[in-house]
Design an enzyme around this catalytic site. Structure first.
Site, mmCIF file in Angstrom:
data_model
loop_
_atom_site.group_PDB
_atom_site.id
_atom_site.type_symbol
_atom_site.label_atom_id
_atom_site.label_comp_id
_atom_site.label_asym_id
_atom_site.label_seq_id
_atom_site.Cartn_x
_atom_site.Cartn_y
_atom_site.Cartn_z
ATOM 1 N N HIS A 104 0.852 -1.192 0.000
ATOM 2 C CA HIS A 104 0.000 0.000 0.000
ATOM 3 C C HIS A 104 0.881 1.233 0.000
ATOM 4 O O HIS A 104 1.940 1.241 0.627
ATOM 5 C CB HIS A 104 -0.902 0.014 1.248
ATOM 6 C CG HIS A 104 -2.059 0.932 1.111
ATOM 7 N ND1 HIS A 104 -1.972 2.272 1.407
ATOM 8 C CD2 HIS A 104 -3.316 0.710 0.671
ATOM 9 C CE1 HIS A 104 -3.131 2.827 1.165
ATOM 10 N NE2 HIS A 104 -3.969 1.909 0.718
ATOM 11 N N ASP B 174 -7.979 -5.281 -0.019
ATOM 12 C CA ASP B 174 -8.480 -6.165 -1.072
ATOM 13 C C ASP B 174 -8.145 -7.632 -0.832
ATOM 14 O O ASP B 174 -8.637 -8.500 -1.547
ATOM 15 C CB ASP B 174 -7.898 -5.735 -2.429
ATOM 16 C CG ASP B 174 -8.424 -4.380 -2.844
ATOM 17 O OD1 ASP B 174 -9.613 -4.146 -2.658
ATOM 18 O OD2 ASP B 174 -7.638 -3.561 -3.348
HETATM 19 N N1 ACO Z 1 4.132 -7.499 -4.706
HETATM 20 C C1 ACO Z 1 5.471 -7.457 -4.881
HETATM 21 N N2 ACO Z 1 6.230 -6.356 -4.698
HETATM 22 C C2 ACO Z 1 5.592 -5.240 -4.313
HETATM 23 C C3 ACO Z 1 4.188 -5.199 -4.101
HETATM 24 C C4 ACO Z 1 3.466 -6.400 -4.309
HETATM 25 N N3 ACO Z 1 2.121 -6.433 -4.140
HETATM 26 N N4 ACO Z 1 3.823 -3.958 -3.741
HETATM 27 C C5 ACO Z 1 4.954 -3.233 -3.730
HETATM 28 N N5 ACO Z 1 6.020 -4.007 -4.053
HETATM 29 C C6 ACO Z 1 7.437 -3.609 -4.084
HETATM 30 C C7 ACO Z 1 7.753 -2.773 -5.310
HETATM 31 O O1 ACO Z 1 8.146 -3.577 -6.415
HETATM 32 C C8 ACO Z 1 8.889 -1.908 -4.788
HETATM 33 O O2 ACO Z 1 10.053 -2.702 -4.746
HETATM 34 P P1 ACO Z 1 11.514 -2.021 -5.008
HETATM 35 O O3 ACO Z 1 11.690 -1.046 -3.885
HETATM 36 O O4 ACO Z 1 12.450 -3.161 -4.992
HETATM 37 O O5 ACO Z 1 11.412 -1.348 -6.349
HETATM 38 C C9 ACO Z 1 8.473 -1.648 -3.332
HETATM 39 O O6 ACO Z 1 7.667 -2.763 -2.958
HETATM 40 C C10 ACO Z 1 7.682 -0.368 -3.145
HETATM 41 O O7 ACO Z 1 6.544 -0.432 -3.977
HETATM 42 P P2 ACO Z 1 5.981 0.758 -4.862
HETATM 43 O O8 ACO Z 1 5.573 0.234 -6.195
HETATM 44 O O9 ACO Z 1 6.928 1.885 -4.840
HETATM 45 O O10 ACO Z 1 4.720 1.126 -4.027
HETATM 46 P P3 ACO Z 1 3.558 2.073 -4.477
HETATM 47 O O11 ACO Z 1 3.201 2.851 -3.290
HETATM 48 O O12 ACO Z 1 3.927 2.837 -5.699
HETATM 49 O O13 ACO Z 1 2.403 1.051 -4.901
HETATM 50 C C11 ACO Z 1 0.589 -0.443 -4.690
HETATM 51 C C12 ACO Z 1 1.366 0.700 -4.030
HETATM 52 C C13 ACO Z 1 0.138 -0.016 -6.116
HETATM 53 C C14 ACO Z 1 -0.659 -0.706 -3.864
HETATM 54 C C15 ACO Z 1 1.481 -1.705 -4.767
HETATM 55 O O14 ACO Z 1 1.818 -2.118 -3.463
HETATM 56 C C16 ACO Z 1 0.820 -2.834 -5.532
HETATM 57 O O15 ACO Z 1 0.938 -2.892 -6.769
HETATM 58 N N6 ACO Z 1 0.102 -3.772 -4.841
HETATM 59 C C17 ACO Z 1 -0.617 -4.826 -5.513
HETATM 60 C C18 ACO Z 1 -1.951 -4.288 -6.047
HETATM 61 C C19 ACO Z 1 -2.940 -4.015 -4.938
HETATM 62 O O16 ACO Z 1 -3.153 -4.842 -4.043
HETATM 63 N N7 ACO Z 1 -3.596 -2.851 -5.027
HETATM 64 C C20 ACO Z 1 -4.606 -2.441 -4.055
HETATM 65 C C21 ACO Z 1 -4.093 -1.365 -3.154
HETATM 66 S S1 ACO Z 1 -5.310 -0.901 -1.964
HETATM 67 C C22 ACO Z 1 -6.422 -0.030 -2.849
HETATM 68 O O17 ACO Z 1 -6.099 0.682 -3.755
HETATM 69 C C23 ACO Z 1 -7.788 -0.175 -2.543
#
Ligand code: ACO
Length: 432
Positions: free
Chosen positions: A307, A364
């Site tokens: 998140h 979710d």
């Molecule tokens: N699986 C694997 N790796 C992940 C995940 C995940 N679900 N989420 C984040 N990471 C990793 C990223 O690859 C990144 O790694 P790095 O530092 O080595 O590059 C690090 O964790 C930070 O992640 P960001 O992408 O910078 O986080 P951001 O805040 O931009 O994205 C998001 C947040 C979109 C929710 C992300 O965690 C994600 O894609 N999750 C899966 C989709 C999801 O469940 N979405 C629902 C969110 S809640 C809502 O909107 C209702």
């Protein structure tokens, strides 16, 4: 008291920038005069460090896993309240008195039916249309039937339009489900409460009325309540951005639905179930999912994990996990996907990749398992999220419109394209 300031140095020049503090002591650097003072803009893709507004609606402390609506902890609301009361709280700022709540509930009942002509809009969609596409289009269509209500000017008008949207969106959601199944529309019942009425419109058929048991209605009510607002998330920021241009409530909310549909946002609830189903059917394994999510060469992410704001367990995920257990015990139901979800959560939380990045289950991760248990099909999950999020969107739309300091949302950019170059006539293109 001395004025709090930050000092910014660019080359050998120093600039003073005032600090702003929220009531929970969050600190922001006020850069509203930055470009005028320095000629520079800030660069913050994804707005991860940008406070776009002041807001009194929802407070989140992502490090501590705290979520409060209008100051009230989500755990207390989950225990004592229900969705309609929470909707009132979010939009008007205070919990309603018994009379206010009764009035609001009455308005919801009075506004549940759709204009008969609106039904013909559904016929314009192919049967395979995604219900989120229908929902967004139908909310704009709804606005065409109530042009007088798009820009409410007083409390009573806002109350009328809020009740209308909250009530009719539920009917639209149920009708789009019926459309996808080729079943006749079931009209709302004036005697049912908000959630049981939705389930009635979805699952009753002409020869058999569906009556949800109280535990099922309560679980869905809880799902709605936990989704009702989440401050400046992607869809709410979209609603606020569209509203800042002066767009009416229907159009602003319709845009919010489109943003919510994305799989990184509300659409993740469908993807979680698809991922768990694949594991269940043997198409992949828990270990393989965790490994794939860690592999930076691919674009797979563990859905329902991570998140932007929470760097701790999402309190909504904790409540939903508990709600799953409670509901399943009461209705004597089992779902192999719940066991898989629990194992997947354990595997991820014990893996250094997820621990180092503070990645925990988000809202979710468990919501879909509850929705499945009450027969909601996967492609309707995000629609139900939208029903839950509606009060938050309305509250934010109101805030944008009542805030005298609102300006049209219009970010800047850092241009990285060509420098000026000459126009090449068509006959000379591709010759160099
Ligand atoms: N699986 C694997 N790796 C992940 C995940 C995940 N679900 N989420 C984040 N990471 C990793 C990223 O690859 C990144 O790694 P790095 O530092 O080595 O590059 C690090 O964790 C930070 O992640 P960001 O992408 O910078 O986080 P951001 O805040 O931009 O994205 C998001 C947040 C979109 C929710 C992300 O965690 C994600 O894609 N999750 C899966 C989709 C999801 O469940 N979405 C629902 C969110 S809640 C809502 O909107 C209702």
């Amino acid at each position: 008291m001395s004025k709090e300031e930050a000092i910014l140095q660019i080359d050998d020049k120093k600039y003073k920038l005032p600090l702003v503090r929220g009531v929970e002591n969050e600190c922001g650097i006020d850069i509203r005069n930055l470009r005028a003072q320095t000629g520079c803009v800030t660069f913050d893709s994804g707005f991860a460090n940008t406070g776009a507004c002041e807001s009194t609606i929802t407070y989140i402390d992502g490090e501590k896993g705290i979520l409060r609506y209008r100051g009230i902890p989500i755990e207390e609301l989950a225990k004592h309240s229900r969705f309609i009361e929470v909707a009132y709280l979010l939009i008007w700022g205070e919990l309603p008195t018994a009379t206010q709540l009764a009035h609001f509930s009455e308005l919801l009942t009075d506004n549940a039916t759709l204009h008969e002509n609106l039904k013909s809009h559904f016929e314009g969609f192919p049967w395979s249309a995604h219900p989120m596409a229908m929902l967004s289009a139908m909310i704009n269509a709804l606005g065409c039937y109530h042009p007088d209500l798009g820009e409410p000017e007083c409390h009573e008008e806002l109350m009328a339009v809020a009740a209308r949207i909250i009530s009719k969106v539920r009917t639209i959601a149920a009708f789009s489900y019926k459309m996808s199944r080729g079943e006749p529309f079931i009209y709302p019942s004036p005697t049912r409460r908000y959630v049981s009425n939705l389930l009635h419109m979805m699952f009753s058929v002409p020869h058999q009325e569906y009556d949800a048991i109280p535990e099922v209605s309560r679980a869905l009510d809880m799902v709605f309540m936990l989704h009702a607002d989440h401050e400046q998330n992607c869809s709410t920021s979209t609603v606020r951005m569209v509203a800042s241009a002066g767009a009416n409530l229907f159009s602003s909310v319709s845009a919010g639905v489109c943003a919510l549909w994305g799989h990184l946002h509300g659409g993740a609830n469908m993807e979680v179930i698809r991922m768990l189903e694949r594991i269940h059917k043997g198409g992949t394994s828990i270990k393989a999912c965790v490994e794939m999510a860690k592999d930076k060469k691919g674009d797979f992410r563990l859905m329902g994990f991570g998140h932007r704001v929470y760097k701790n367990y999402d309190p909504r995920a904790r409540l939903l996990k508990q709600a799953c257990d409670n509901l399943f015990a009461k209705i004597d139901y089992e779902d192999p996907l719940l066991d898989i979800a629990r194992e997947l959560e354990d595997a991820a939380l014990n893996d250094p990749y997820f621990a180092e990045r503070n990645l925990y289950p988000n809202v979710d991760f468990y919501s879909g398992i509850i929705l499945r248990s009450i027969r909601i099909p996967t492609n309707m999950f995000t629609v139900l999220f939208a029903i839950g999020r509606l009060p938050g969107w309305i509250a934010h739309w109101r805030e944008v419109n009542e805030d005298q300091s609102t300006r049209i949302a219009r970010p800047r950019q850092i241009y990285t394209g060509y420098n000026e170059r000459a126009y090449v006539p068509i006959e000379k293109r591709g010759l160099e």
